[in-house]
Design a protein around this motif. Structure first.
Motif, short mmCIF file in Angstrom:
data_model
loop_
_atom_site.label_atom_id
_atom_site.label_comp_id
_atom_site.label_asym_id
_atom_site.label_seq_id
_atom_site.Cartn_x
_atom_site.Cartn_y
_atom_site.Cartn_z
N TRP A 135 27.28 80.33 77.32
CA TRP A 135 27.17 79.01 77.93
C TRP A 135 26.68 77.96 76.93
O TRP A 135 27.11 76.79 76.99
N ALA A 180 34.24 75.44 81.79
CA ALA A 180 33.56 76.16 82.87
C ALA A 180 34.55 76.52 83.98
O ALA A 180 34.49 77.62 84.55
N ASP A 181 35.47 75.60 84.27
CA ASP A 181 36.50 75.89 85.27
C ASP A 181 37.42 77.01 84.79
O ASP A 181 37.82 77.88 85.57
N LYS A 183 36.56 79.42 82.73
CA LYS A 183 35.75 80.64 82.81
C LYS A 183 35.68 81.14 84.25
O LYS A 183 35.78 82.35 84.50
N ALA A 184 35.51 80.22 85.19
CA ALA A 184 35.41 80.60 86.60
C ALA A 184 36.71 81.24 87.11
O ALA A 184 36.68 82.08 88.03
N LYS A 185 37.83 80.86 86.49
CA LYS A 185 39.13 81.40 86.90
C LYS A 185 39.54 82.61 86.05
O LYS A 185 40.69 83.04 86.09
N LYS A 186 38.59 83.13 85.30
CA LYS A 186 38.77 84.34 84.48
C LYS A 186 39.70 84.11 83.28
O LYS A 186 40.30 85.05 82.76
#
Length: 271
Positions: A135, A180-181, A183-186
């Motif tokens: 992060w 970050a988006d 990362k959130a969606k793999k």
């Protein structure tokens, strides 16, 4: 299938340009003629025109860096998209560096590279290539360091949050929110310790006051981390004091500014 040099498209966000002369400074030895270039020019004045087959221009009357980037994501034709400002200077072998990186790390959706400022590395980059960023590294990423796979943008339905970035309600942090988006969606974000450009000018962050930085950064933290945003404010305060960016006497007031920034973001997104 391995990527070729022709698969890279350079996407430049700019404003109020009336001719293509700004490209002369960005590319050495007239090499701009050899690259596929997409220019988004935000202007209310004379439209920018290209008579070159390798240069496409989109003139729009809406303003905001994230709006420009999102139009790029929709209109890009290259298999790889290099996000660029209009004041960078590309190193001679930047394209080869990028293509070799993506061919070496085929699993990555986005690769972060390095840039120079005043002749030295602009940041304290990792020393080795990485297939995943933490992060702290994501939050420290600049858009001009990023090259994206077009197919991954479509696969994950990614876009820049237009509440963030120069010209938006919160003037910085659009890159961190975008990643970050991802990362959130793999999606897979990596880093290659190779330098692709020089960026001679100050960024929005270096031009902003501490008050503005903490207000904007708090909105970014809340957008990414939700209720854990306070922890990230405290971490930023700690590291900024340690690195002598702020004084101990400023801690209370800057924490208050950060809370104001979070509240401003919440109120803004309710509209």
């Amino acid at each position: 299938m391995l990527y070729k040099q022709d698969d890279l498209e350079i996407a430049i966000s700019t404003m109020h340009q009336e001719n293509l002369e700004f490209l002369f400074k960005m590319f050495s030895n007239d090499s701009w003629k050899l690259h596929s270039i997409l220019i988004v020019n935000q202007t209310l004045g004379i439209p920018l025109v290209s008579n070159y087959k390798n240069i496409r221009v989109l003139n729009i009357e809406e303003f905001g860096l994230s709006k420009s980037r999102n139009l790029i994501l929709k209109q890009a034709k290259g298999k790889l998209i290099l996000l660029s400002d209009d004041d960078v200077v590309f190193l001679p072998d930047f394209k080869t560096t990028i293509i070799e990186a993506f061919n070496s790390f085929m699993e990555l959706d986005v690769i972060r590279f390095q840039f120079l400022k005043q002749g030295i590395l602009a940041k304290n980059y990792p020393k080795e290539s990485r297939s995943e960023l933490n992060w702290f590294q994501i939050l420290d990423t600049s858009s001009v360091e990023l090259v994206l796979k077009t197919e991954s943008i479509e696969k994950f339905n990614l876009s820049f949050d237009e509440d963030f970035g120069l010209g938006a309600s919160f003037a910085m942090g659009e890159e961190a929110v975008f990643l970050a988006d991802l990362k959130a969606k793999k999606g897979k974000l990596g880093f290659v310790p190779e330098t692709i450009l020089r960026h001679p000018n100050d960024t929005t962050g270096t031009k902003s006051t501490s008050k503005e930085i903490y207000q904007n950064q708090s909105a970014v933290f809340y957008r990414i981390f939700k209720q854990k945003y306070v922890l990230w404010i405290l971490l930023k305060l700690f590291f900024d004091v340690k690195q002598h960016k702020i004084k101990v006497q400023q801690l209370k007031s800057l924490f208050s500014e950060a809370i104001k920034g979070k509240k401003a973001y919440v109120n803004h997104t309710k509209l």
